[in-house]
Design a protein around this motif. Structure first.
Motif, PDB file in Angstrom:
ATOM      1  N   LEU A 128       0.830  -1.212   0.000  1.00 28.08           N
ATOM      2  CA  LEU A 128       0.000   0.000   0.000  1.00 28.08           C
ATOM      3  C   LEU A 128       0.860   1.256   0.000  1.00 28.08           C
ATOM      4  O   LEU A 128       0.597   2.198  -0.751  1.00 28.08           O
ATOM      5  CB  LEU A 128      -0.910   0.022   1.228  1.00 28.08           C
ATOM      6  CG  LEU A 128      -2.118  -0.882   1.203  1.00 28.08           C
ATOM      7  CD1 LEU A 128      -2.796  -0.908   2.573  1.00 28.08           C
ATOM      8  CD2 LEU A 128      -3.092  -0.433   0.141  1.00 28.08           C
ATOM      9  N   GLY A 129       1.882   1.271   0.847  1.00 26.37           N
ATOM     10  CA  GLY A 129       2.752   2.437   0.928  1.00 26.37           C
ATOM     11  C   GLY A 129       3.439   2.730  -0.390  1.00 26.37           C
ATOM     12  O   GLY A 129       3.408   3.865  -0.880  1.00 26.37           O
ATOM     13  N   LEU A 130       4.037   1.710  -0.982  1.00 26.85           N
ATOM     14  CA  LEU A 130       4.720   1.904  -2.265  1.00 26.85           C
ATOM     15  C   LEU A 130       3.734   2.301  -3.364  1.00 26.85           C
ATOM     16  O   LEU A 130       4.014   3.187  -4.170  1.00 26.85           O
ATOM     17  CB  LEU A 130       5.473   0.628  -2.660  1.00 26.85           C
ATOM     18  CG  LEU A 130       6.668   0.250  -1.783  1.00 26.85           C
ATOM     19  CD1 LEU A 130       7.206  -1.120  -2.184  1.00 26.85           C
ATOM     20  CD2 LEU A 130       7.750   1.310  -1.844  1.00 26.85           C
ATOM     21  N   GLY A 131       2.567   1.654  -3.368  1.00 27.68           N
ATOM     22  CA  GLY A 131       1.569   1.946  -4.395  1.00 27.68           C
ATOM     23  C   GLY A 131       1.019   3.356  -4.291  1.00 27.68           C
ATOM     24  O   GLY A 131       0.868   4.060  -5.297  1.00 27.68           O
ATOM     25  N   MET A 132       0.733   3.791  -3.065  1.00 28.98           N
ATOM     26  CA  MET A 132       0.186   5.134  -2.883  1.00 28.98           C
ATOM     27  C   MET A 132       1.213   6.208  -3.231  1.00 28.98           C
ATOM     28  O   MET A 132       0.889   7.188  -3.908  1.00 28.98           O
ATOM     29  CB  MET A 132      -0.320   5.312  -1.454  1.00 28.98           C
ATOM     30  CG  MET A 132      -1.577   4.508  -1.161  1.00 28.98           C
ATOM     31  SD  MET A 132      -2.094   4.593   0.569  1.00 28.98           S
ATOM     32  CE  MET A 132      -2.673   6.289   0.638  1.00 28.98           C
ATOM     33  N   VAL A 133       2.451   6.021  -2.800  1.00 29.10           N
ATOM     34  CA  VAL A 133       3.500   6.996  -3.140  1.00 29.10           C
ATOM     35  C   VAL A 133       3.689   7.036  -4.655  1.00 29.10           C
ATOM     36  O   VAL A 133       3.797   8.115  -5.250  1.00 29.10           O
ATOM     37  CB  VAL A 133       4.821   6.679  -2.412  1.00 29.10           C
ATOM     38  CG1 VAL A 133       5.967   7.506  -2.964  1.00 29.10           C
ATOM     39  CG2 VAL A 133       4.671   6.915  -0.904  1.00 29.10           C
ATOM     40  N   ALA A 134       3.705   5.868  -5.277  1.00 32.60           N
ATOM     41  CA  ALA A 134       3.881   5.816  -6.733  1.00 32.60           C
ATOM     42  C   ALA A 134       2.724   6.519  -7.449  1.00 32.60           C
ATOM     43  O   ALA A 134       2.955   7.307  -8.375  1.00 32.60           O
ATOM     44  CB  ALA A 134       3.998   4.364  -7.205  1.00 32.60           C
ATOM     45  N   LEU A 135       1.491   6.255  -7.025  1.00 33.73           N
ATOM     46  CA  LEU A 135       0.346   6.926  -7.643  1.00 33.73           C
ATOM     47  C   LEU A 135       0.443   8.442  -7.489  1.00 33.73           C
ATOM     48  O   LEU A 135       0.228   9.185  -8.440  1.00 33.73           O
ATOM     49  CB  LEU A 135      -0.965   6.447  -7.013  1.00 33.73           C
ATOM     50  CG  LEU A 135      -1.523   5.116  -7.471  1.00 33.73           C
ATOM     51  CD1 LEU A 135      -2.709   4.707  -6.599  1.00 33.73           C
ATOM     52  CD2 LEU A 135      -1.946   5.189  -8.933  1.00 33.73           C
ATOM     53  N   GLY A 136       0.751   8.879  -6.272  1.00 36.93           N
ATOM     54  CA  GLY A 136       0.854  10.318  -6.023  1.00 36.93           C
ATOM     55  C   GLY A 136       1.954  10.971  -6.825  1.00 36.93           C
ATOM     56  O   GLY A 136       1.783  12.062  -7.381  1.00 36.93           O
ATOM     57  N   ALA A 137       3.101  10.297  -6.914  1.00 35.40           N
ATOM     58  CA  ALA A 137       4.244  10.865  -7.635  1.00 35.40           C
ATOM     59  C   ALA A 137       4.033  10.830  -9.149  1.00 35.40           C
ATOM     60  O   ALA A 137       4.253  11.832  -9.831  1.00 35.40           O
ATOM     61  CB  ALA A 137       5.522  10.119  -7.257  1.00 35.40           C
ATOM     62  N   LEU A 138       3.587   9.704  -9.660  1.00 34.86           N
ATOM     63  CA  LEU A 138       3.431   9.567 -11.115  1.00 34.86           C
ATOM     64  C   LEU A 138       2.255  10.382 -11.647  1.00 34.86           C
ATOM     65  O   LEU A 138       2.397  11.086 -12.653  1.00 34.86           O
ATOM     66  CB  LEU A 138       3.289   8.098 -11.496  1.00 34.86           C
ATOM     67  CG  LEU A 138       4.520   7.230 -11.219  1.00 34.86           C
ATOM     68  CD1 LEU A 138       4.220   5.770 -11.495  1.00 34.86           C
ATOM     69  CD2 LEU A 138       5.719   7.707 -12.033  1.00 34.86           C
ATOM     70  N   LEU A 139       1.112  10.267 -11.000  1.00 30.02           N
ATOM     71  CA  LEU A 139      -0.042  11.030 -11.470  1.00 30.02           C
ATOM     72  C   LEU A 139       0.107  12.506 -11.139  1.00 30.02           C
ATOM     73  O   LEU A 139      -0.463  13.354 -11.820  1.00 30.02           O
ATOM     74  CB  LEU A 139      -1.334  10.472 -10.870  1.00 30.02           C
ATOM     75  CG  LEU A 139      -1.712   9.061 -11.309  1.00 30.02           C
ATOM     76  CD1 LEU A 139      -2.955   8.584 -10.571  1.00 30.02           C
ATOM     77  CD2 LEU A 139      -1.903   8.982 -12.819  1.00 30.02           C
TER      78      LEU A 139
END
Length: 148
Positions: A128-139
């Motif tokens: 969850l942590g990696l996915g949320m950071v990735a979504l926030g950073a990429l999007l």
């Protein structure tokens, strides 16, 4: 600055935050439902003594479920703005990465495990942590300037 919008009027970043928030709300609710959560009669307020298991895998307590509900509400509310959505995804992701580390460092049978967490929770928190950071950073990079 404008952002690309979906047919819902939200940017992809805001839509991602909304979906994540809704998922957390659902998880918080499901943590109280017998059948989805096993041993609900042993659901405690907090602590490692709670033997309730969401989907028979993830250790939960009343506190754990309330945190999921509050995290979900935050996601839904913060998804209303682009910066709120980005802060929710990245900040929330960092919180979950810290929770992953917390779960690795404490003994799961000790009073320090007040949330409570088990090994399945730890790995889910990492994802969850990696996915949320990735979504926030990429999007979050997709925000573009447009001329009026």
């Amino acid at each position: 600055m404008d952002t690309p919008r979906t047919h819902t009027g939200r940017s992809p970043l805001q839509l991602a935050a909304l979906v994540v928030g809704i998922v957390f709300l659902l998880v918080g609710i499901l943590g109280f439902i017998p059948g989805v959560t096993t041993n609900t009669d042993e659901l405690e307020m907090a602590g490692h003594g709670s033997d309730a298991m969401l989907l028979g895998i993830f250790e939960v307590s009343i506190l754990h479920n309330i945190v999921h509900l509050l995290f979900g509400i935050a996601g839904v509310v913060l998804s209303r703005t682009w910066s709120g959505a980005r802060n929710y995804l990245i900040g929330g992701g960092v919180i979950y990465l810290l929770l992953f580390l917390y779960g690795l460092l404490i003994s799961h049978d000790s009073p320090a495990n007040f949330i409570p967490v088990n090994s399945a929770d730890n790995w889910l928190h990492l994802v969850l942590g990696l996915g949320m950071v990735a979504l926030g950073a990429l999007l979050g990079r997709a925000r573009t300037r447009t001329r009026l």
